[in-house]
Design a protein around this motif. Sequence first.
Motif, PDB file in Angstrom:
ATOM      1  N   GLY A 490       0.827  -1.202   0.000  1.00  0.00           N
ATOM      2  CA  GLY A 490       0.000   0.000   0.000  1.00  0.00           C
ATOM      3  C   GLY A 490       0.859   1.248   0.000  1.00  0.00           C
ATOM      4  O   GLY A 490       2.081   1.189  -0.206  1.00  0.00           O
ATOM      5  N   GLU A 491       0.214   2.364   0.217  1.00  0.00           N
ATOM      6  CA  GLU A 491       0.913   3.640   0.242  1.00  0.00           C
ATOM      7  C   GLU A 491       0.524   4.406   1.505  1.00  0.00           C
ATOM      8  O   GLU A 491      -0.627   4.357   1.945  1.00  0.00           O
ATOM      9  CB  GLU A 491       0.563   4.471  -0.995  1.00  0.00           C
ATOM     10  N   VAL A 492       1.495   5.087   2.075  1.00  0.00           N
ATOM     11  CA  VAL A 492       1.276   5.955   3.234  1.00  0.00           C
ATOM     12  C   VAL A 492       2.038   7.256   2.994  1.00  0.00           C
ATOM     13  O   VAL A 492       2.928   7.326   2.137  1.00  0.00           O
ATOM     14  CB  VAL A 492       1.735   5.289   4.551  1.00  0.00           C
ATOM     15  N   GLN A 493       1.697   8.252   3.770  1.00  0.00           N
ATOM     16  CA  GLN A 493       2.369   9.544   3.651  1.00  0.00           C
ATOM     17  C   GLN A 493       3.062   9.844   4.964  1.00  0.00           C
ATOM     18  O   GLN A 493       2.486   9.697   6.042  1.00  0.00           O
ATOM     19  CB  GLN A 493       1.361  10.646   3.307  1.00  0.00           C
ATOM     20  N   THR A 494       4.312  10.265   4.856  1.00  0.00           N
ATOM     21  CA  THR A 494       5.117  10.552   6.043  1.00  0.00           C
ATOM     22  C   THR A 494       4.907  11.998   6.480  1.00  0.00           C
ATOM     23  O   THR A 494       4.252  12.806   5.800  1.00  0.00           O
ATOM     24  CB  THR A 494       6.596  10.297   5.758  1.00  0.00           C
ATOM     25  N   THR A 520       7.340   9.486  -4.352  1.00  0.00           N
ATOM     26  CA  THR A 520       6.835  10.849  -4.565  1.00  0.00           C
ATOM     27  C   THR A 520       7.112  11.306  -5.988  1.00  0.00           C
ATOM     28  O   THR A 520       6.209  11.767  -6.715  1.00  0.00           O
ATOM     29  CB  THR A 520       7.489  11.801  -3.559  1.00  0.00           C
ATOM     30  N   ASP A 521       8.372  11.179  -6.409  1.00  0.00           N
ATOM     31  CA  ASP A 521       8.725  11.579  -7.775  1.00  0.00           C
ATOM     32  C   ASP A 521       8.032  10.706  -8.817  1.00  0.00           C
ATOM     33  O   ASP A 521       7.673  11.182  -9.910  1.00  0.00           O
ATOM     34  CB  ASP A 521      10.244  11.522  -7.952  1.00  0.00           C
ATOM     35  N   ALA A 522       7.877   9.421  -8.522  1.00  0.00           N
ATOM     36  CA  ALA A 522       7.223   8.516  -9.472  1.00  0.00           C
ATOM     37  C   ALA A 522       5.775   8.933  -9.710  1.00  0.00           C
ATOM     38  O   ALA A 522       5.284   8.888 -10.848  1.00  0.00           O
ATOM     39  CB  ALA A 522       7.292   7.081  -8.956  1.00  0.00           C
ATOM     40  N   ARG A 523       5.102   9.297  -8.637  1.00  0.00           N
ATOM     41  CA  ARG A 523       3.715   9.722  -8.810  1.00  0.00           C
ATOM     42  C   ARG A 523       3.638  10.995  -9.662  1.00  0.00           C
ATOM     43  O   ARG A 523       2.762  11.145 -10.523  1.00  0.00           O
ATOM     44  CB  ARG A 523       3.069   9.965  -7.438  1.00  0.00           C
ATOM     45  N   ARG A 524       4.550  11.935  -9.427  1.00  0.00           N
ATOM     46  CA  ARG A 524       4.573  13.140 -10.235  1.00  0.00           C
ATOM     47  C   ARG A 524       4.869  12.787 -11.702  1.00  0.00           C
ATOM     48  O   ARG A 524       4.264  13.333 -12.632  1.00  0.00           O
ATOM     49  CB  ARG A 524       5.628  14.102  -9.702  1.00  0.00           C
ATOM     50  N   LEU A 525       5.823  11.860 -11.909  1.00  0.00           N
ATOM     51  CA  LEU A 525       6.167  11.460 -13.267  1.00  0.00           C
ATOM     52  C   LEU A 525       5.016  10.723 -13.949  1.00  0.00           C
ATOM     53  O   LEU A 525       4.774  10.890 -15.149  1.00  0.00           O
ATOM     54  CB  LEU A 525       7.420  10.577 -13.239  1.00  0.00           C
ATOM     55  N   GLU A 526       4.288   9.926 -13.188  1.00  0.00           N
ATOM     56  CA  GLU A 526       3.152   9.211 -13.763  1.00  0.00           C
ATOM     57  C   GLU A 526       2.107  10.192 -14.273  1.00  0.00           C
ATOM     58  O   GLU A 526       1.503   9.997 -15.341  1.00  0.00           O
ATOM     59  CB  GLU A 526       2.530   8.280 -12.715  1.00  0.00           C
TER      60      GLU A 526
END
Length: 773
Positions: A490-494, A520-526
Amino acid sequence: MNAQDLMLAAAAGAVSLAISAVLWALAQRRAGDRRVAELRSRIRDLEAGAETSQASVEAFDSALLAVEDGQALLASGEESLSLCCEALGLPQADAQSLLNALMRADPDHARRLRGLIERGEPCAFEVKGPAGVVTVEGRASGALAWLRVSAAPGDDQGLPTAPRFAAFLNARVYPAWIAAADGSPVWVNAAWLKAVDAGSLDEAAQRGAAFDRGADATASEAANLGQRRESLRWLSYGGRRRAFLITAQPLEGGGVAVWTEDHTELEEAREETKRNARAHDETLNHLDDAVVIFDRAKRLSFHNTAFAELWGLEPAWLGERPTHGEVLDRLRQRRRLPESVDYAKWKTAELSRYEKLESQPDDMWSLPDGRTLRVVRQPHPLGGLLLLFSDITGELKLKTQYNALIQVQQATLDKLSDAVAVFGSDGRLRLHNESFERFWNITPLQLEAAGDFEGVVELCVHKLHDMAFWKELKGRVADPDPTARMPIGGEVQTSDDRIVEYRTRPLPDGATLIAFTDITDARRLETALAEREQALTETERLKRDFVGNVSYELRTPLTTIIGYSELLELLGEGLPDRAKAYAAAVKAAATQLARSIDDVLDMAQIDADEMALDLGDVDVAELLIEVAARWRPEAEANKVSIVLERPGDVGVIRGDRRRLGQILDHLMENAIGQTPAGGSVAVSARKALGEVQLQVSDTGRGIPFHVQAHIFDRFIGRERGGPGLGLALVKALTELHGGWVALESEPGAGATFTCHLPEEAHAVTQPELGFAS
């Protein structure tokens, strides 16, 4: 009667009496003479009998003593008496001294002698003296007791008497007997009688009972051959089936001694050993490792199938049981042994291992053919040597690859950007990489001090405050239930606004791997890629629309140009020759341009996966005739002949007739264009293994080898005019029918294109073809 008469009568009577007396006397004398002769004859017979008895006694080395009222007298056998006294160590050979010595030798002997003398009880015993053994047999006859004594000096001093030996045989548990020459028993022991359930040998003979007919046959054979014979017989004895070893030994003086020994346990053990040996051999034959056993004489006694296969040795030659040295020599001749500077020394060292009783360390053999063998040597329990050869070439290769893989994995783990930690089923931290330290901003000393999952959580919670998340991870680590250890992610935010992807994976040893990735960067790149993908999709649609629109827009003026050029040809009689040539050139150029546009549109349809086949039954012969007729004018214009090989057995196939014709058109165009004047182009078809092969061959200049690998790529044929899509379309349309196309060509020897099409073609989705670089 007067006196004279009386006197005469008296005288006559006297004379008669005298005569009678004389006659009686003569008769008595004759009778006395006969009696004397009879007595003398009897005396002679008695003397001869005495001499015979004396001789017989002396012939058997025995002395006969007569005992009356405790006094012993020698009846015969003076020499035997001396031998008996000498055997008992008596100073003089005297019958009474011998009797006294026998009485003193043993209380039991004295008791038996008194029973003989006083009560006439027979006896038999042996007395051992300093110089030998004296055998005593006693019998009573009237008032006399008779003792027969004999000395047994030297080797015979331990031989028992017949009664004692009979008692010894009767004490045997298993049958023993003495048989005649025909095998029938003449004396049997008690065990024999018990085995046949008889009280005596006579009773058994009357009932025709025998211990075993086979044993009787063995005894008869031994008697006839005069040699010892043995046979193993399984008999019913004591209520169960038992194995007896029957031994028959001819005796001096006639007869055969037969005795039995129970070998049931031995035979059962032997059969069990044989079964175990067979099972052992069968087990060894199923082993992948090669096994060979050499006996005490260093000769091959066993080998499994893997041994013959490993060394490539002939089974027939191995069946001859060669020696260990011969096996090594043959392997050396075939270069299958490790290379050695001094082979004789190496062989001697190898064969000297038979003298070592302890287990020997494993050896490694590197063979000339590149194989590596592990050699195990063990002393065999039955003597000799057992060798086991394991081909560990693959194992060493795998071990090398494994070690390299471990090193690569370790290096990879250390270089991973993902934060990775491995926790055991007890919650202890077993492994982590450097990225884990950097990800959570933790030092190695802190992790070492933390130790378990709870301690690590305390170090990480300042970056991720969600305790429910850490509690769920702990359940994946410490819960022994397999369902609880299922992988999750899953995903969580720090707290520092990073988006973190987490994953758990159960490991085979019960440990659990937890990985954290900063995405973080991957989501922006996606997000950016999705926007670009949408733009590219729109661009591709615009390109297809543009090509289609432009192509259709070009068709209208081309149709007009082609129409006016044909009109000019029809009205060409009034035109000058140069104008006619111009009109023909315009028509050819327009036709070529129209075909090129069609090719571009077809390729665009195939690229967009929009081309659909109109499947139907296609007569292959008619198709080839149409294609040949269509291209014959152009071929004749180029002075090229078309050869049509009409197929007689191809028949009908399932396909798109227009597209199949298009395939052949492109191939014919290519072949005619590549063939110089005077050459020929052949078009044919044949049926083979569920497919139909359409083939176009030419006698042209051929295709260079460096071009053949790319001949079906786009734009390869642009130097001959057109966009160069002809052969690319041939390949695409053939594959759309579920087939494939092949090329055979040599420079200067022409080219042959063969399309392999299934008889029952099905429309196949054509993947987008990439443009050649």
